[in-house]
Design a protein around this motif. Structure first.
Motif, mmCIF file in Angstrom:
data_model
loop_
_atom_site.group_PDB
_atom_site.id
_atom_site.type_symbol
_atom_site.label_atom_id
_atom_site.label_comp_id
_atom_site.label_asym_id
_atom_site.label_seq_id
_atom_site.Cartn_x
_atom_site.Cartn_y
_atom_site.Cartn_z
ATOM 1 N N PRO A 579 0.667 -1.403 -0.164
ATOM 2 C CA PRO A 579 -0.219 0.375 -0.280
ATOM 3 C C PRO A 579 0.425 1.152 0.132
ATOM 4 C CG PRO A 579 -0.841 -1.627 1.973
ATOM 5 C CD PRO A 579 0.449 -1.970 1.158
ATOM 6 N N ARG A 580 0.460 2.217 -0.981
ATOM 7 C CA ARG A 580 1.506 3.794 -0.989
ATOM 8 C C ARG A 580 0.928 3.928 0.452
ATOM 9 N NH1 ARG A 580 3.192 4.667 -6.336
ATOM 10 N NH2 ARG A 580 2.736 7.119 -5.895
ATOM 11 N N CYS A 581 2.032 4.896 0.677
ATOM 12 C CA CYS A 581 2.138 5.622 1.598
ATOM 13 C C CYS A 581 0.917 7.057 1.969
ATOM 14 C CB CYS A 581 4.132 6.439 2.810
ATOM 15 S SG CYS A 581 3.709 7.381 3.970
ATOM 16 N N GLY A 582 0.050 6.639 3.307
ATOM 17 C CA GLY A 582 -0.615 7.955 3.137
ATOM 18 C C GLY A 582 -1.746 7.413 2.457
ATOM 19 N N ILE A 583 -2.071 6.500 1.836
ATOM 20 C CA ILE A 583 -3.621 6.308 0.789
ATOM 21 C C ILE A 583 -4.184 5.461 1.650
ATOM 22 C CG2 ILE A 583 -4.295 6.121 -1.668
ATOM 23 C CD1 ILE A 583 -2.367 6.809 -2.346
ATOM 24 N N GLY A 584 -6.052 5.509 1.842
ATOM 25 C CA GLY A 584 -6.457 4.438 2.835
ATOM 26 C C GLY A 584 -7.054 3.483 1.558
ATOM 27 N N PRO A 585 -7.399 2.337 1.753
ATOM 28 C CA PRO A 585 -8.046 1.870 3.204
ATOM 29 C C PRO A 585 -6.040 1.809 3.766
ATOM 30 C CG PRO A 585 -8.377 0.058 1.790
ATOM 31 C CD PRO A 585 -8.443 0.997 0.867
ATOM 32 N N THR A 586 -5.595 2.174 4.255
ATOM 33 C CA THR A 586 -4.834 1.999 5.749
ATOM 34 C C THR A 586 -4.645 0.062 5.791
ATOM 35 O OG1 THR A 586 -5.319 2.197 7.745
ATOM 36 C CG2 THR A 586 -4.246 3.921 6.563
ATOM 37 N N ASP A 587 -3.158 -0.150 5.674
ATOM 38 C CA ASP A 587 -2.606 -2.085 6.466
ATOM 39 C C ASP A 587 -1.416 -1.841 7.230
ATOM 40 O OD1 ASP A 587 -1.449 -4.032 5.712
ATOM 41 O OD2 ASP A 587 -3.068 -4.396 5.729
ATOM 42 N N ASP A 588 -1.929 -1.870 7.640
ATOM 43 C CA ASP A 588 -1.023 -1.828 9.456
ATOM 44 C C ASP A 588 0.331 -2.923 8.967
ATOM 45 O OD1 ASP A 588 -1.462 0.804 10.024
ATOM 46 O OD2 ASP A 588 -2.440 0.491 12.088
ATOM 47 N N SER A 589 -0.332 -4.093 8.224
ATOM 48 C CA SER A 589 0.735 -4.954 8.819
ATOM 49 C C SER A 589 2.207 -5.132 7.698
ATOM 50 C CB SER A 589 -0.266 -6.121 8.595
ATOM 51 O OG SER A 589 -0.213 -6.508 7.364
ATOM 52 N N GLY A 619 -8.280 -10.730 -10.448
ATOM 53 C CA GLY A 619 -9.092 -9.883 -10.812
ATOM 54 C C GLY A 619 -9.253 -8.285 -10.811
ATOM 55 N N LEU A 620 -7.972 -8.249 -10.696
ATOM 56 C CA LEU A 620 -7.781 -6.266 -11.322
ATOM 57 C C LEU A 620 -8.088 -6.386 -13.128
ATOM 58 C CD1 LEU A 620 -4.541 -5.486 -9.751
ATOM 59 C CD2 LEU A 620 -6.391 -4.147 -8.962
ATOM 60 N N LEU A 621 -7.649 -7.309 -13.293
ATOM 61 C CA LEU A 621 -8.913 -7.269 -14.749
ATOM 62 C C LEU A 621 -10.148 -7.194 -14.586
ATOM 63 C CD1 LEU A 621 -5.294 -9.726 -16.866
ATOM 64 C CD2 LEU A 621 -5.580 -7.077 -16.978
ATOM 65 N N SER A 622 -10.303 -8.109 -14.192
ATOM 66 C CA SER A 622 -11.898 -8.679 -14.483
ATOM 67 C C SER A 622 -12.853 -7.324 -13.491
ATOM 68 C CB SER A 622 -12.397 -10.132 -13.738
ATOM 69 O OG SER A 622 -12.107 -9.726 -12.465
ATOM 70 N N HIS A 639 -5.391 -1.456 -4.070
ATOM 71 C CA HIS A 639 -3.931 -0.926 -4.050
ATOM 72 C C HIS A 639 -2.830 -1.323 -5.214
ATOM 73 C CE1 HIS A 639 -4.040 -0.505 0.348
ATOM 74 N NE2 HIS A 639 -5.140 -1.469 1.238
ATOM 75 N N GLY A 640 -4.351 -2.162 -5.667
ATOM 76 C CA GLY A 640 -2.851 -2.613 -7.310
ATOM 77 C C GLY A 640 -3.511 -1.832 -7.902
ATOM 78 N N ASN A 641 -4.612 -0.471 -8.081
ATOM 79 C CA ASN A 641 -5.144 0.644 -8.650
ATOM 80 C C ASN A 641 -3.772 1.038 -9.956
ATOM 81 O OD1 ASN A 641 -7.654 -0.519 -8.721
ATOM 82 N ND2 ASN A 641 -8.443 1.311 -7.240
ATOM 83 N N CYS A 663 0.995 -9.117 -14.213
ATOM 84 C CA CYS A 663 1.399 -10.061 -13.037
ATOM 85 C C CYS A 663 3.236 -8.893 -12.655
ATOM 86 C CB CYS A 663 2.127 -10.951 -12.865
ATOM 87 S SG CYS A 663 -0.121 -11.705 -13.181
ATOM 88 N N ARG A 664 3.364 -8.817 -14.167
ATOM 89 C CA ARG A 664 5.034 -8.624 -13.616
ATOM 90 C C ARG A 664 5.033 -6.654 -13.973
ATOM 91 N NH1 ARG A 664 8.949 -11.677 -16.557
ATOM 92 N NH2 ARG A 664 8.296 -13.537 -17.912
ATOM 93 N N VAL A 665 3.861 -5.752 -14.413
ATOM 94 C CA VAL A 665 4.223 -4.653 -13.590
ATOM 95 C C VAL A 665 3.970 -4.017 -12.760
ATOM 96 C CG1 VAL A 665 2.937 -2.573 -14.929
ATOM 97 C CG2 VAL A 665 3.182 -4.129 -16.478
ATOM 98 N N ASN A 666 2.868 -5.262 -11.961
ATOM 99 C CA ASN A 666 3.054 -5.037 -10.880
ATOM 100 C C ASN A 666 4.057 -4.623 -9.705
ATOM 101 O OD1 ASN A 666 0.289 -5.368 -8.515
ATOM 102 N ND2 ASN A 666 1.242 -6.461 -8.216
ATOM 103 N N VAL A 667 4.780 -5.952 -10.076
ATOM 104 C CA VAL A 667 6.414 -5.851 -9.432
ATOM 105 C C VAL A 667 6.633 -4.460 -9.435
ATOM 106 C CG1 VAL A 667 8.275 -7.670 -8.778
ATOM 107 C CG2 VAL A 667 6.257 -8.631 -9.495
ATOM 108 N N LEU A 668 6.769 -4.072 -10.633
ATOM 109 C CA LEU A 668 7.681 -3.005 -10.787
ATOM 110 C C LEU A 668 7.149 -1.599 -10.055
ATOM 111 C CD1 LEU A 668 8.630 -2.632 -14.461
ATOM 112 C CD2 LEU A 668 10.192 -3.682 -12.965
ATOM 113 N N GLN A 669 5.600 -1.977 -9.980
ATOM 114 C CA GLN A 669 4.884 -0.538 -9.121
ATOM 115 C C GLN A 669 5.035 -1.216 -8.162
ATOM 116 O OE1 GLN A 669 3.114 1.557 -10.543
ATOM 117 N NE2 GLN A 669 2.673 2.905 -8.564
ATOM 118 N N GLN A 670 5.135 -1.736 -7.041
ATOM 119 C CA GLN A 670 5.065 -2.551 -5.995
ATOM 120 C C GLN A 670 6.373 -1.811 -4.625
ATOM 121 O OE1 GLN A 670 2.285 -2.621 -4.527
ATOM 122 N NE2 GLN A 670 1.979 -3.331 -6.066
ATOM 123 N N LEU A 671 7.305 -1.757 -6.048
ATOM 124 C CA LEU A 671 9.523 -1.593 -5.799
ATOM 125 C C LEU A 671 9.051 0.410 -6.125
ATOM 126 C CD1 LEU A 671 11.305 -3.375 -7.914
ATOM 127 C CD2 LEU A 671 10.978 -3.394 -5.800
#
Length: 725
Positions: A579-589, A619-622, A639-641, A663-671
């Motif tokens: 999850p990006r910092c400061g964007i809800g819904p938060t996930d403290d874990s 699920g995101l693609l659908s 959080h995957g938008n 799936c590959r783009v998602n890895v780069l985005q999470q970085l």
């Protein structure tokens, strides 16, 4: 032109260094062998020119070897010098034939502990015999007699003779500690020159080396007379000892690029020539070869030119040898003999449990003789090898659930039957027994022991469950089928890395029974192997990676990264999202894991690992349709938008189909999402933290590095690579 420049630049200077070492060593070895002094110099010339030209090693230097001096001395005493030359010639023929039949590599099967022990024993014998000459006396016939007579020899020093000998040893000891510029002159040459000058200037009464009539000392070989069995044995002994020493030396200095068969052929030709010219046997010499390599030699021309310098010396400067005191040559041999007891070799064989072979061979050479000592060492090496091959471990213990567990590991042969019987007898009658056979061989005696005990134990009311972790030796023998003809190679354990559905002993239906069975297997097989590691980790964890990956059951981080306990601080969630910092819904874990990993554990790398066929990305693609009636999952997928938006904007991104690309783009985005955390961004910019993206192709079992990030994460992978598992 380039090759000629290399010879002039590297090989010519190296040949001069080796020449200066070879002359005094060749003279000393001739003295120790009881041969004419000229025989040592001729052997040095032949070893350099002939063996260098025909051999298969680039930098090895051949010549008279101290390791053969005892054999030669015994042959000279038994058959005479000219007959010894014929034995050398015939030994060369044997080496030549062995090389032509390409059996050189078989020589490397000799245990190095035997070879090193033999050389150390020869060194002891040489040192003890020549020490008497250094002290002004005469050596005795055997090493034991030399040792017993040594106290009396020390008590009765012979003035000048002892002084020049001790001076030579002192120079040899001090020379290696002098400045580099002075050490350009080899220590043996410096010691002999200083001793000769001191004896001449001070007028000491010493015995001078007699090299008058150099060419008249060369005698043609004659056929030896006497017991032909002994003569044949002597030929084979010289051929094998010289050949093995040469091959081991060539591998040591030239690595595995040496052509061993060609090298053995070259040694054979050199010994034929040496025997015909009345010289000592020739072999590769580690002292000269190491000096040649250290001096910068690049090709065989260094060894060849060193032999030419020896010829020039004999023709033009042979008169200088008459200035050398015999006691100085003896002192040089004492020093060489002591150096042959190499503690580095002892450390090497100690790591493989072969010190007894080394010691027994050394003592055998000193007390019994060279041939006898080598045979004793080979016999002990064969016995210890047989013992290792037939090693078996048998352990029996009672578990907390009341069942007995008997584990047998190794090769189960008749030699291990007493140990097996003792363990089986410790199991009480009527007990339930789990018998694990992790063996690569079982002979009939071992099978009969186990089978008879099993039948008797079951008749007494007990039960025996046999689990064969390797090949099913017991099952095949019990069924009456033909046994395997030989030991079988070890197989990968049918255990932890396989799914439960692919294992024989774990309930295939899964559930609590599978977990319980897996825990039981861990306690019995894995825990004893890793307990020491976990005991160390129990006090503190120091992982090097924060590993963020998907909760998908097909992703096993430790398996696909070959990591172990304490390496990865792992966070798993649906879709390996950050999850990006400061964007809800938060996930403290996830936030808590990032904070703890960077601020407390001080990890050096954060890795995001995605995989093919990810359900979250589907699920995101659908558009959330596949999330169905799972409101928590739909909220989490928000959080995957950013990954979805990046996918839409980048139609040429990596990947084959739409799902694979997302799936590959998602890895780069999470970085990139990780860089929204201030602490992470600061560490990355300062070079204290690296962000890495991995992608696991499940169908191909292949891990790809999508991105390794320092300052920034670009829209596509900066570095890609594959690692096939």
């Amino acid at each position: 032109m380039t090759e000629r420049n290399g010879i002039l630049r590297y090989d010519l200077p190296a040949s001069l260094v080796v020449f200066l070492i070879a002359v005094p060593l060749s003279l000393g070895i001739a003295v120790a062998s009881g041969a004419p002094l000229a025989a040592g110099l001729v052997a040095a010339a032949v070893g350099g020119i002939v063996a260098g030209f025909f051999g298969g090693s680039a930098v090895q230097v051949s010549g008279p070897a101290a390791g053969l001096s005892l054999v030669v001395a015994d042959l000279v005493h038994t058959y005479g010098w000219r007959a010894t030359c014929m034995i050398t010639l015939l030994a060369g023929v044997v080496q030549l034939l062995l090389g032509l039949f390409r059996v050189a590599r078989a020589a490397l099967a000799v245990s190095p502990a035997v070879v090193h022990g033999m050389l150390a024993g020869v060194g002891v014998v040489i040192a003890l015999s020549q020490l008497h000459i250094v002290l002004g006396g005469s050596p005795q016939r055997s090493a034991v007699e030399n040792l017993l007579e040594l106290p009396a020899q020390i008590a009765d020093l012979h003035g000048h003779a002892a002084a020049v000998g001790l001076l030579t040893i002192a120079v040899l000891l001090v020379w290696t500690r002098l400045p580099q510029k002075m050490r350009l002159i080899p220590a043996p040459l410096a010691a002999l020159v200083i001793a000769a000058l001191a004896a001449g200037l001070l007028g000491w009464d010493v015995t001078r080396v007699d090299l008058s009539g150099l060419f008249t000392q060369i005698q043609l070989p004659v056929l030896p007379s006497g017991d032909w069995h002994g003569i044949v044995g002597a030929v084979l002994l010289v051929a094998l000892l010289a050949g093995v020493e040469s091959l081991l030396c060539s591998v040591a200095v030239d690595g595995h690029r040496v052509d061993l068969d060609k090298e053995l052929t070259g040694q054979g030709i050199a010994n034929v020539v040496a025997g015909a010219l009345g010289a000592l046997p020739v072999a590769g010499v580690i002292v000269r070869s190491t000096a040649n390599k250290t001096a910068g030699a690049r090709s065989r021309w260094s060894a060849i030119m060193h032999g030419c310098w020896v010829v020039v010396f004999c023709l033009g400067l042979g008169w200088t040898v008459r200035l050398i005191p015999m006691e100085s040559l003896a002192a040089l041999l004492v020093f060489i003999g002591i150096q042959m007891i190499n503690l580095g070799h002892v450390r090497k064989v100690h790591g493989h449990g072969e010190v007894p072979i080394y010691v027994v061979t050394l003592l055998g050479v000193v007390l019994l003789g060279l041939g006898e000592g080598v045979l004793v060492g080979l016999a002990l090496a064969a016995f210890l090898t047989l013992r290792r091959l037939t090693w078996v471990s048998v352990q029996a213990r009672r578990r907390n659930d009341g069942r007995w567990h008997v584990a047998v590991n190794g090769s189960l042969m008749f030699l291990g039957v007493p140990r097996l019987t003792a363990a089986l007898r410790s199991v009480p009658a009527g007990a339930d027994v789990d018998l694990d056979l992790n063996i690569d061989f079982m002979d009939n005696a071992a099978f009969e022991t186990i089978h008879t005990w099993r039948l008797e134990h079951e008749r007494g009311g007990g039960s025996v469950e046999i689990d064969e972790l390797h090949d099913e030796w017991y099952t095949i023998a019990a069924s009456g089928s033909r046994m395997f003809p030989a030991k079988t190679p070890p197989k990968a354990p049918d255990r932890w890395w396989l799914p439960w559905t692919h294992r024989r002993l774990v309930p295939r239906q899964g559930g609590p029974a599978a977990l319980e069975s897996g825990a039981k297997e861990f306690h019995e097989r894995t825990a004893p192997l890793v307990r020491s590691i976990f005991t160390e980790l129990a006090h503190k964890q120091m992982p090097s990676h924060l590993f963020i990956t998907c909760a998908d059951s097909r992703i096993v981080p430790s398996l696909i990264t070959a990591s172990g306990p304490g390496d990865l601080f792992t966070v798993r969630n649906i879709g390996n999202l950050v999850p990006r910092c400061g964007i809800g819904p938060t996930d403290d874990s996830v936030v808590a894991a990032i904070e703890y990993a960077t601020q407390v554990l001080h990890v050096r790398t954060i890795t995001v690992c995605g995989h093919s066929g990810c359900g979250a990305m589907a699920g995101l693609l659908s558009g959330g349709v596949k999330a169905g009636s799972m409101p928590g999952l739909r909220r989490w997928l928000r959080h995957g938008n950013h990954s979805l938006a990046r996918y839409i904007a980048d139609h040429d991104g990596p990947g084959a189909g739409p799902l694979d690309r997302l799936c590959r783009v998602n890895v780069l985005q999470q970085l990139e999402n990780l860089r929204t955390y201030r602490r992470v961004d600061e560490l990355v910019r300062s070079g204290q933290l690296e962000l890495v993206g991995l992608y696991f192709d499940i169908g191909a079992a292949r891990v790809e590095v999508l991105s390794a990030v320092g300052e920034d994460v670009s829209g596509s992978a900066r570095r890609t690579g594959n690692m096939v598992l």
